[in-house]
Every structure is written in C-alpha cells, then in structure tokens.
Design an enzyme around this catalytic site. Structure first.
Site, PDB file in Angstrom:
ATOM      1  N   ASP A 175     -17.147   7.424  -1.639  1.00  0.00           N
ATOM      2  CA  ASP A 175     -15.941   7.262  -0.831  1.00  0.00           C
ATOM      3  C   ASP A 175     -15.668   8.602  -0.157  1.00  0.00           C
ATOM      4  O   ASP A 175     -16.304   9.618  -0.487  1.00  0.00           O
ATOM      5  CB  ASP A 175     -14.778   6.834  -1.760  1.00  0.00           C
ATOM      6  CG  ASP A 175     -13.505   6.449  -1.026  1.00  0.00           C
ATOM      7  OD1 ASP A 175     -13.539   6.310   0.212  1.00  0.00           O
ATOM      8  OD2 ASP A 175     -12.463   6.298  -1.695  1.00  0.00           O
ATOM      9  N   ARG A 233       0.880  -1.173   0.000  1.00  0.00           N
ATOM     10  CA  ARG A 233       0.000   0.000   0.000  1.00  0.00           C
ATOM     11  C   ARG A 233       0.911   1.215   0.000  1.00  0.00           C
ATOM     12  O   ARG A 233       1.703   1.404   0.936  1.00  0.00           O
ATOM     13  CB  ARG A 233      -0.924   0.007   1.220  1.00  0.00           C
ATOM     14  CG  ARG A 233      -1.633   1.320   1.398  1.00  0.00           C
ATOM     15  CD  ARG A 233      -2.742   1.264   2.407  1.00  0.00           C
ATOM     16  NE  ARG A 233      -3.894   0.564   1.861  1.00  0.00           N
ATOM     17  CZ  ARG A 233      -5.124   0.633   2.378  1.00  0.00           C
ATOM     18  NH1 ARG A 233      -5.354   1.371   3.441  1.00  0.00           N
ATOM     19  NH2 ARG A 233      -6.134  -0.029   1.838  1.00  0.00           N
ATOM     20  N   ARG A 244     -13.733  -8.831   1.166  1.00  0.00           N
ATOM     21  CA  ARG A 244     -12.302  -8.568   0.921  1.00  0.00           C
ATOM     22  C   ARG A 244     -11.513  -9.817   1.310  1.00  0.00           C
ATOM     23  O   ARG A 244     -10.577 -10.231   0.618  1.00  0.00           O
ATOM     24  CB  ARG A 244     -11.815  -7.367   1.762  1.00  0.00           C
ATOM     25  CG  ARG A 244     -12.407  -6.015   1.387  1.00  0.00           C
ATOM     26  CD  ARG A 244     -11.821  -5.478   0.108  1.00  0.00           C
ATOM     27  NE  ARG A 244     -10.361  -5.415   0.125  1.00  0.00           N
ATOM     28  CZ  ARG A 244      -9.639  -4.410   0.636  1.00  0.00           C
ATOM     29  NH1 ARG A 244     -10.240  -3.367   1.162  1.00  0.00           N
ATOM     30  NH2 ARG A 244      -8.309  -4.430   0.589  1.00  0.00           N
ATOM     31  N   CYS A 271     -16.306   1.682   0.363  1.00  0.00           N
ATOM     32  CA  CYS A 271     -15.134   0.856   0.666  1.00  0.00           C
ATOM     33  C   CYS A 271     -14.763   0.916   2.151  1.00  0.00           C
ATOM     34  O   CYS A 271     -14.111   0.005   2.654  1.00  0.00           O
ATOM     35  CB  CYS A 271     -13.954   1.286  -0.199  1.00  0.00           C
ATOM     36  SG  CYS A 271     -13.416   2.977   0.100  1.00  0.00           S
ATOM     37  N   HIS A 326      -7.320   0.891  -6.494  1.00  0.00           N
ATOM     38  CA  HIS A 326      -7.552   0.017  -5.329  1.00  0.00           C
ATOM     39  C   HIS A 326      -8.198  -1.285  -5.843  1.00  0.00           C
ATOM     40  O   HIS A 326      -9.378  -1.554  -5.583  1.00  0.00           O
ATOM     41  CB  HIS A 326      -8.439   0.742  -4.310  1.00  0.00           C
ATOM     42  CG  HIS A 326      -8.420   0.147  -2.941  1.00  0.00           C
ATOM     43  ND1 HIS A 326      -7.660  -0.972  -2.623  1.00  0.00           N
ATOM     44  CD2 HIS A 326      -9.088   0.491  -1.789  1.00  0.00           C
ATOM     45  CE1 HIS A 326      -7.851  -1.261  -1.350  1.00  0.00           C
ATOM     46  NE2 HIS A 326      -8.703  -0.398  -0.830  1.00  0.00           N
ATOM     47  N   GLN A 368     -10.116  -3.834  -3.556  1.00  0.00           N
ATOM     48  CA  GLN A 368     -11.419  -3.344  -3.124  1.00  0.00           C
ATOM     49  C   GLN A 368     -12.494  -3.650  -4.166  1.00  0.00           C
ATOM     50  O   GLN A 368     -13.551  -4.192  -3.848  1.00  0.00           O
ATOM     51  CB  GLN A 368     -11.346  -1.822  -2.880  1.00  0.00           C
ATOM     52  CG  GLN A 368     -12.641  -1.220  -2.402  1.00  0.00           C
ATOM     53  CD  GLN A 368     -13.008  -1.724  -1.013  1.00  0.00           C
ATOM     54  OE1 GLN A 368     -12.202  -1.674  -0.103  1.00  0.00           O
ATOM     55  NE2 GLN A 368     -14.235  -2.213  -0.852  1.00  0.00           N
TER      56      GLN A 368
HETATM   57  N1  NVA Z   1      -9.906   6.656  -1.354  1.00  0.00           N
HETATM   58  C1  NVA Z   1      -9.552   6.251  -0.018  1.00  0.00           C
HETATM   59  C2  NVA Z   1      -9.772   4.787   0.150  1.00  0.00           C
HETATM   60  C3  NVA Z   1      -9.426   4.223   1.507  1.00  0.00           C
HETATM   61  C4  NVA Z   1      -9.629   2.737   1.581  1.00  0.00           C
HETATM   62  C5  NVA Z   1      -8.083   6.600   0.238  1.00  0.00           C
HETATM   63  O1  NVA Z   1      -7.260   6.404  -0.656  1.00  0.00           O
HETATM   64  O2  NVA Z   1      -7.777   7.087   1.325  1.00  0.00           O
HETATM   65  N1   CP Z   2     -11.280  -0.219   2.281  1.00  0.00           N
HETATM   66  C1   CP Z   2     -10.010  -0.340   2.730  1.00  0.00           C
HETATM   67  O1   CP Z   2      -9.074  -0.635   1.979  1.00  0.00           O
HETATM   68  O2   CP Z   2      -9.866  -0.123   4.061  1.00  0.00           O
HETATM   69  P1   CP Z   2      -8.509   0.074   4.895  1.00  0.00           P
HETATM   70  O3   CP Z   2      -7.963   1.408   4.511  1.00  0.00           O
HETATM   71  O4   CP Z   2      -8.950   0.009   6.319  1.00  0.00           O
HETATM   72  O5   CP Z   2      -7.553  -1.032   4.531  1.00  0.00           O
END
Ligand code: NVA
Ligand code: CP
Length: 304
Positions: free
Chosen positions: A220, A104, A288, A260, A131, A134
């Site tokens: 989101d 990540r 997931r 998500c 993502h 997801q």
């Molecule tokens: N769009 C959000 C998703 C978190 C799972 C982010 O990137 O923070």
């Molecule tokens: N939706 C998702 O990826 O959640 P986290 O940021 O908690 O991993």
C-alpha cells in the site's frame, strides 16, 4: 434481527463470511448477466466522508443503486460535522432517517462513537486503524483466483497501516499466515491491529525474506491519508520497501500481486509489477462492488 455493525473485519465470523461470499458469487453472476436484483428498493444508505475516496464511494453508491436503494453522500466540509456538531448527535439524527450508514473517518474511536448512537447498521469505509471492506474484497478475490486461502502465505511489504492491520485480522479469521516487513520504526502494533496474538503473522526486517514462497504479495502507499505531514520522512524510510520484479520472483511462481489502490508507481510498487501478469488489482477493485452489495444485503435483510 438486531442491529449489526461492520466496524472491523472480525465483526463477522468465518462462517458469516462463507455466507456473504456465497451471496457475492450469486449477486456478481446476476449482475454480469444483466439481471436486475433490487431487494433494497425501499432502503437508503447515507455515506459520510471525512477523507478522499474514489473506489469506496463509487462501489457503495453504484452497489446500493443496483440493489434498488438510494444513497446520500455527505462530505464533512458541507455538513454541520464540519462546523463541530458532535458525532453522537449526527448519529442520532441521521439514523432516524436512513437504513444504513457508511463512514470514512480518522480514528476508529469516531466510528465507534457513531455506532454507539446509531439505530441502523454502520459500515467502516476506512479509518486510520482498519479497512475491512477492502480486505473482505481482497479475500474474496484471492479465493476466486486461487481457491481456499487457509494455510497460505501473504507477504505484506510496507507500512503497518489500516490495510495491514486488517490483513492481520483476516489471517486469524481465515487461518493463514502473514509475513510482514516494515521499515524500522513502523512495526505492527498488535493491540492497534486488534489481533489476539502473533500466531498468524511473522515480522521480517528484510522484505525479500518476507516475500519468499508467498502465495500473494501485497502493499500500500507509504503515506496514508491523515499522515501527509510525515511524507518526506516516509519517502526516505520506505525506499527499500518497494515491490519489484525481483521480489515477485522470490514468491511462489503463481503468486498474485494485490494493492488496494490508489497506487504510486515507482514508490511502493514498480509499474512492471502492478501492470504485469501477476497483478489482479483491477479484479480486486471490482470485487469491492460485489462483496459490499452482499454485505449490505446481509446487514439489512439477514440470511435469505
Ligand atoms: N492506507 C491508505 C488506503 C487508501 C485506500 C490510506 O489510508 O490512505
Ligand atoms: N481502496 C480504496 O478504498 O480506495 P478509495 O480510497 O478510492 O476509496
């Protein structure tokens, strides 16, 4: 089998998803029946987190454990990555020691550089651009609840972020339509989204118009990780892009709501919607786990 990476949703074909989803069903059923299934008993997954996570971390860690494997979790700040070791060197080293890596991070280019120097499959656990884990879980959840997603309409309300971009890739792969509504200045950038054209999505200035007759409404956070400096400005710009009961009413009667997570009740969605009868966010989060277990099995063992 040669090394396959999962850096974007379109890295697997529709036919491969059919296989992964069939395996997901089987793995989920066994798990629900408390029947152990440990095909990855001698394998190790390394996870690298440059951003926060709850779901991604727990689902991969629990999933790998349930499949019989081990997990090493690295947070940037505790490793030499946090002191500037080049990502290429980290890739060369850790992929001599483990069988699978999940990352990540920030720019997609970082994970691509890692994958280019990796001996083992690399999974995108979220980047600024995409993502894929997801949306793999979301598509599985939609199919589980409503059947085939082909020809359906998904309304995306809010930021054209990593999750939105991945929905657009999904629309091309699975042949459905996305109605996107973003505030001015936050429109989809097709090249960044990694889509081939505009055949599978349409942009709407008015979020209520985008929601009309949708089979699924999804949204989101207004401010994604890495964009915190823009938070105050975004709160103003996104004020009218909130999924509420009226918006759900504009969609089909049996429309689902997905997010998500984590969610900000009172910002991108009202509590009434996310905690209401059309919301499937908890099943979505759970899936997931099951879809990622099937993905790890596929990347490491191929077709069984
Ligand atoms: N769009 C959000 C998703 C978190 C799972 C982010 O990137 O923070
Ligand atoms: N939706 C998702 O990826 O959640 P986290 O940021 O908690 O991993």
């Amino acid at each position: 089998m040669s090394v396959r990476h999962f850096l974007q949703l379109k890295d697997l074909s529709r036919e491969e998803y059919a296989y992964v989803f069939e395996r997901t069903r089987w793995i989920k059923d066994r798990f629900k029946g408390y029947e152990p299934y440990r095909p990855l008993h001698d394998r190790t997954l390394a996870m690298v987190f440059e951003k926060h996570s709850t779901r991604t971390r727990v689902s991969f860690e629990a999933g790998m454990h349930q499949l019989g494997g081990s997990v090493i979790t690295l947070m940037t700040r505790d490793t030499q990555l946090g002191r500037g070791e080049p990502i290429e060197d980290v890739a060369r080293v850790i992929t001599r020691m483990v069988d699978l890596v999940m990352i990540r991070t920030f720019e997609q280019a970082i994970i691509e550089r890692f994958a280019a120097h990796s001996r083992v499959p690399v999974i995108n656990g979220l980047t600024n651009e995409y993502h894929p884990c997801q949306i793999m879980g979301d598509i599985y959840t939609f199919i589980e609840q409503r059947g085939d997603i082909r020809g359906r309409t998904v309304a995306w309300i809010g930021d054209s972020n990593n999750v939105c971009n991945t929905w657009l890739q999904a629309a091309e792969l699975f042949d459905f339509n996305v109605h996107v509504s973003t505030p001015p200045g936050y429109e989809v950038e097709p090249e960044r989204a990694g889509v081939y054209g505009t055949d599978h999505y349409e942009e709407f200035g008015d979020p209520m118009e985008a929601a009309k007759d949708a089979d699924l409404i999804t949204t989101d956070v207004w401010t994604s990780m890495g964009f915190e400096a823009e938070d105050a400005e975004r709160k103003r710009d996104f004020e009218d892009w909130q999924v509420d009961v009226d918006m759900m009413r504009a969609a089909k009667k049996d429309a689902l709501f997905m997010h998500c997570l984590p969610a900000h009740r009172g910002e991108e969605v009202t509590a009434e919607v996310i905690d209401g009868p059309q919301s499937v966010v908890w099943d979505e989060a759970e899936n997931r786990l099951h879809t990622q277990k099937a993905l790890m099995e596929y990347l490491l063992l191929g077709r069984l």
